[in-house]
Design a protein around this motif. Structure first.
Motif, PDB file in Angstrom:
ATOM      1  N   TYR A  85     -21.066 -16.631  -9.486  1.00  0.00           N
ATOM      2  CA  TYR A  85     -20.052 -17.307  -8.656  1.00  0.00           C
ATOM      3  C   TYR A  85     -18.689 -17.319  -9.370  1.00  0.00           C
ATOM      4  N   ARG A  86     -18.192 -16.161  -9.707  1.00  0.00           N
ATOM      5  CA  ARG A  86     -16.992 -16.058 -10.533  1.00  0.00           C
ATOM      6  C   ARG A  86     -15.693 -16.078  -9.729  1.00  0.00           C
ATOM      7  N   HIS A  87     -14.679 -16.654 -10.322  1.00  0.00           N
ATOM      8  CA  HIS A  87     -13.328 -16.549  -9.779  1.00  0.00           C
ATOM      9  C   HIS A  87     -12.320 -16.745 -10.910  1.00  0.00           C
ATOM     10  N   VAL A  88     -11.088 -16.344 -10.668  1.00  0.00           N
ATOM     11  CA  VAL A  88     -10.048 -16.366 -11.688  1.00  0.00           C
ATOM     12  C   VAL A  88      -9.645 -17.803 -12.006  1.00  0.00           C
ATOM     13  N   LEU A  89      -9.450 -18.084 -13.287  1.00  0.00           N
ATOM     14  CA  LEU A  89      -9.044 -19.419 -13.726  1.00  0.00           C
ATOM     15  C   LEU A  89      -7.575 -19.683 -13.410  1.00  0.00           C
ATOM     16  N   ILE A  90      -6.673 -18.772 -13.803  1.00  0.00           N
ATOM     17  CA  ILE A  90      -5.233 -18.935 -13.561  1.00  0.00           C
ATOM     18  C   ILE A  90      -4.729 -17.692 -12.832  1.00  0.00           C
ATOM     19  N   PRO A  91      -4.712 -17.707 -11.512  1.00  0.00           N
ATOM     20  CA  PRO A  91      -4.226 -16.535 -10.769  1.00  0.00           C
ATOM     21  C   PRO A  91      -2.765 -16.236 -11.105  1.00  0.00           C
ATOM     22  N   GLN A  92      -2.442 -14.962 -11.219  1.00  0.00           N
ATOM     23  CA  GLN A  92      -1.065 -14.554 -11.499  1.00  0.00           C
ATOM     24  C   GLN A  92      -0.245 -14.599 -10.214  1.00  0.00           C
ATOM     25  N   SER A  93       0.944 -15.169 -10.286  1.00  0.00           N
ATOM     26  CA  SER A  93       1.798 -15.282  -9.107  1.00  0.00           C
ATOM     27  C   SER A  93       2.581 -14.000  -8.877  1.00  0.00           C
ATOM     28  N   GLY A  94       3.049 -13.817  -7.655  1.00  0.00           N
ATOM     29  CA  GLY A  94       3.912 -12.695  -7.327  1.00  0.00           C
ATOM     30  C   GLY A  94       3.237 -11.345  -7.342  1.00  0.00           C
ATOM     31  N   THR A  95       1.928 -11.316  -7.118  1.00  0.00           N
ATOM     32  CA  THR A  95       1.204 -10.038  -7.169  1.00  0.00           C
ATOM     33  C   THR A  95       0.974  -9.428  -5.792  1.00  0.00           C
ATOM     34  N   ILE A  96       1.252 -10.192  -4.733  1.00  0.00           N
ATOM     35  CA  ILE A  96       1.027  -9.696  -3.377  1.00  0.00           C
ATOM     36  C   ILE A  96       2.371  -9.493  -2.677  1.00  0.00           C
ATOM     37  N   LYS A  97       2.525  -8.353  -2.016  1.00  0.00           N
ATOM     38  CA  LYS A  97       3.745  -8.071  -1.260  1.00  0.00           C
ATOM     39  C   LYS A  97       3.403  -7.806   0.204  1.00  0.00           C
ATOM     40  N   LYS A  98       4.410  -7.983   1.054  1.00  0.00           N
ATOM     41  CA  LYS A  98       4.229  -7.779   2.495  1.00  0.00           C
ATOM     42  C   LYS A  98       5.242  -6.772   3.002  1.00  0.00           C
ATOM     43  N   LEU A  99       4.749  -5.783   3.726  1.00  0.00           N
ATOM     44  CA  LEU A  99       5.595  -4.770   4.351  1.00  0.00           C
ATOM     45  C   LEU A  99       5.631  -4.996   5.857  1.00  0.00           C
ATOM     46  N   THR A 100       6.832  -4.981   6.407  1.00  0.00           N
ATOM     47  CA  THR A 100       7.009  -4.996   7.858  1.00  0.00           C
ATOM     48  C   THR A 100       7.830  -3.773   8.248  1.00  0.00           C
ATOM     49  N   THR A 101       7.359  -3.037   9.238  1.00  0.00           N
ATOM     50  CA  THR A 101       8.079  -1.851   9.694  1.00  0.00           C
ATOM     51  C   THR A 101       7.935  -1.716  11.199  1.00  0.00           C
ATOM     52  N   TYR A 102       8.685  -0.788  11.784  1.00  0.00           N
ATOM     53  CA  TYR A 102       8.747  -0.621  13.234  1.00  0.00           C
ATOM     54  C   TYR A 102       8.565   0.860  13.541  1.00  0.00           C
ATOM     55  N   VAL A 103       7.654   1.179  14.455  1.00  0.00           N
ATOM     56  CA  VAL A 103       7.287   2.564  14.715  1.00  0.00           C
ATOM     57  C   VAL A 103       7.080   2.763  16.210  1.00  0.00           C
ATOM     58  N   PRO A 104       7.399   3.936  16.752  1.00  0.00           N
ATOM     59  CA  PRO A 104       7.106   4.186  18.170  1.00  0.00           C
ATOM     60  C   PRO A 104       5.646   3.886  18.482  1.00  0.00           C
ATOM     61  N   VAL A 105       5.397   3.289  19.642  1.00  0.00           N
ATOM     62  CA  VAL A 105       4.066   2.811  20.003  1.00  0.00           C
ATOM     63  C   VAL A 105       3.002   3.886  19.822  1.00  0.00           C
ATOM     64  N   GLU A 106       3.302   5.107  20.236  1.00  0.00           N
ATOM     65  CA  GLU A 106       2.293   6.166  20.185  1.00  0.00           C
ATOM     66  C   GLU A 106       1.988   6.620  18.756  1.00  0.00           C
ATOM     67  N   GLU A 107       2.811   6.204  17.782  1.00  0.00           N
ATOM     68  CA  GLU A 107       2.581   6.591  16.383  1.00  0.00           C
ATOM     69  C   GLU A 107       1.968   5.456  15.559  1.00  0.00           C
ATOM     70  N   ALA A 108       1.774   4.299  16.169  1.00  0.00           N
ATOM     71  CA  ALA A 108       1.348   3.111  15.424  1.00  0.00           C
ATOM     72  C   ALA A 108      -0.021   3.295  14.774  1.00  0.00           C
ATOM     73  N   ASP A 109      -0.990   3.842  15.507  1.00  0.00           N
ATOM     74  CA  ASP A 109      -2.342   4.002  14.950  1.00  0.00           C
ATOM     75  C   ASP A 109      -2.334   4.895  13.719  1.00  0.00           C
ATOM     76  N   ILE A 124       4.640  -3.488  12.731  1.00  0.00           N
ATOM     77  CA  ILE A 124       3.421  -3.529  11.928  1.00  0.00           C
ATOM     78  C   ILE A 124       3.697  -4.294  10.634  1.00  0.00           C
ATOM     79  N   THR A 125       2.843  -5.250  10.336  1.00  0.00           N
ATOM     80  CA  THR A 125       2.947  -6.010   9.094  1.00  0.00           C
ATOM     81  C   THR A 125       1.643  -5.886   8.327  1.00  0.00           C
ATOM     82  N   VAL A 126       1.737  -5.497   7.045  1.00  0.00           N
ATOM     83  CA  VAL A 126       0.562  -5.401   6.179  1.00  0.00           C
ATOM     84  C   VAL A 126       0.909  -5.959   4.808  1.00  0.00           C
ATOM     85  N   VAL A 127      -0.106  -6.407   4.073  1.00  0.00           N
ATOM     86  CA  VAL A 127       0.091  -6.835   2.681  1.00  0.00           C
ATOM     87  C   VAL A 127      -0.472  -5.759   1.760  1.00  0.00           C
TER      88      VAL A 127
END
Length: 364
Positions: free
Chosen positions: A121-145, A199-202
């Motif tokens: 049942y392991r997990h990190v003791l002191i998680p490091q901050s600032g390690t996750i980023k989020k991208l948001t972009t815009y693409v023609p509907v037919e190219e989204a997939d 589209i938004t992804v991390v």
């Protein structure tokens, strides 16, 4: 195979992006383009280790601790650091260090301690901050997939135990290109309205260049609109120390005996026994006094680390069993981890576990 090929494999285990700011990690001696002859893995790079690499015809030493930490102002052989660097250069041996990048890796130093102690049942003791980023972009509907799939394949969209995660909203984008533009949709000089998917992804921060390369290569627009933000969300895959549980509780004396035997420690130091059973345990390889408060806050029964000073033991305040097993002892299995990782990745070159005991501390 060249040295860079080996470094690529090592950075899949412990990306250097997650090393602490004070640290000195990466290729400290040598060139990435040098053709590889063999790999020697060690905890520390000493003169004896370099001699071992020469004898084994290994021109890459993978070391946990950095031989160059505070910087060098001269190279004339008056210190062991200078002598190691000089001998490595003379014999065309590269030295690569991982240190706190591997400390912060989920399958790194502290995972090895957990493996040895059979903690679950392991997990990190002191998680490091600032390690996750989020991208948001815009693409023609037919190219989204196609774009979503490409971003997922590049490493975006992982949240905990889930993959291919994204958020999508359809709307309308407008733009008008100037006389130098070459729009793939619409006509230069005319206002164009396009049905688009937002589209938004991390993604983990060490993949940013790869994510952006994928975005630009997959997106059809001449100018790609996008935003990247650094998130404060906790990342339980990156950070210092680890918490786990013994399958069955032990008395304090049973735990200390088990710890001494398992960690091959000639002597361990600890705070006063509290008469409590030990089951929930925090571990942190190397110098871990900075994590005592985090361990207490996490409600663990014992905190196993190294390099505790006299006054550090007072901070237990009869709430936790603090145990100092020794710096070398807490990190000794790290080189086995690196050899196992490289052996799986590289089958056509020797990956040698150093036989040199680099522990500078002896017990009487």
């Amino acid at each position: 195979m060249i040295i860079q090929d080996v470094l690529n494999h090592l950075e899949t285990l412990a990306p250097l992006h997650y090393a602490e700011d004070f640290d000195n990690v990466g290729l400290l001696v040598g060139q990435k383009t040098t053709e590889l002859t063999g790999i020697l893995v060690t905890l520390d790079t000493t003169e004896s280790v370099i001699e071992e690499a020469i004898d084994a015809q290994c021109n890459l030493v993978v070391s946990f601790h950095p031989i160059i930490f505070k910087g060098l102002k001269k190279l004339n052989g008056t210190t062991y650091v200078e002598r190691v660097v000089m001998k490595a250069i003379q014999h065309d041996i590269a030295i690569y260090c991982m240190h706190t990048a591997l400390d912060n890796a989920f399958q790194g130093v502290n995972a090895m301690i957990c493996n040895k102690l059979n903690l679950i049942y392991r997990h990190v003791l002191i998680p490091q901050s600032g390690t996750i980023k989020k991208l948001t972009t815009y693409v023609p509907v037919e190219e989204a997939d196609a774009l979503r799939t490409a971003l997922f394949e590049a490493g975006a969209g992982h949240i905990g135990n889930y993959k291919d995660c994204s958020f999508n909203v359809e709307g309308y984008g407008t733009y008008m290109g100037n006389e130098q533009s070459n729009p793939t949709k619409g006509i230069r000089g005319s206002l164009h309205t396009e049905s688009e998917t937002k589209i938004t992804v991390v993604f983990p921060k060490h993949l940013e260049s790869n994510i952006l390369k994928t975005l630009f290569n997959t997106h059809s627009y001449e100018e790609v609109a996008y935003e990247i933000f650094t998130l404060d969300n906790v990342n339980q895959q990156i950070g210092m120390g680890m918490i786990g549980s013994l399958e069955s509780p032990l008395s304090e004396t049973e735990f200390l005996s088990y710890l001494k035997q398992t960690m091959k420690a000639d002597g361990i130091r600890h705070t006063a026994l509290l008469g409590k059973s030990i089951q929930k345990v925090a571990v942190l390889g190397g110098s871990g006094s900075f994590a005592i408060q985090a361990a207490k806050k996490a409600g663990v029964d014992a905190f196993v680390t190294a390099d505790l000073k006299y006054h550090d033991f007072f901070t237990a305040e009869n709430k936790i069993l603090l145990v100092d097993v020794g710096h070398y002892e807490s990190e000794q299995f790290t080189k086995n981890l690196l050899v196992a990782h490289l052996t799986k990745k590289i089958t056509n070159f020797a990956v040698i576990l150093s036989n040199t005991n680099t522990n500078p501390i002896k017990y009487f």
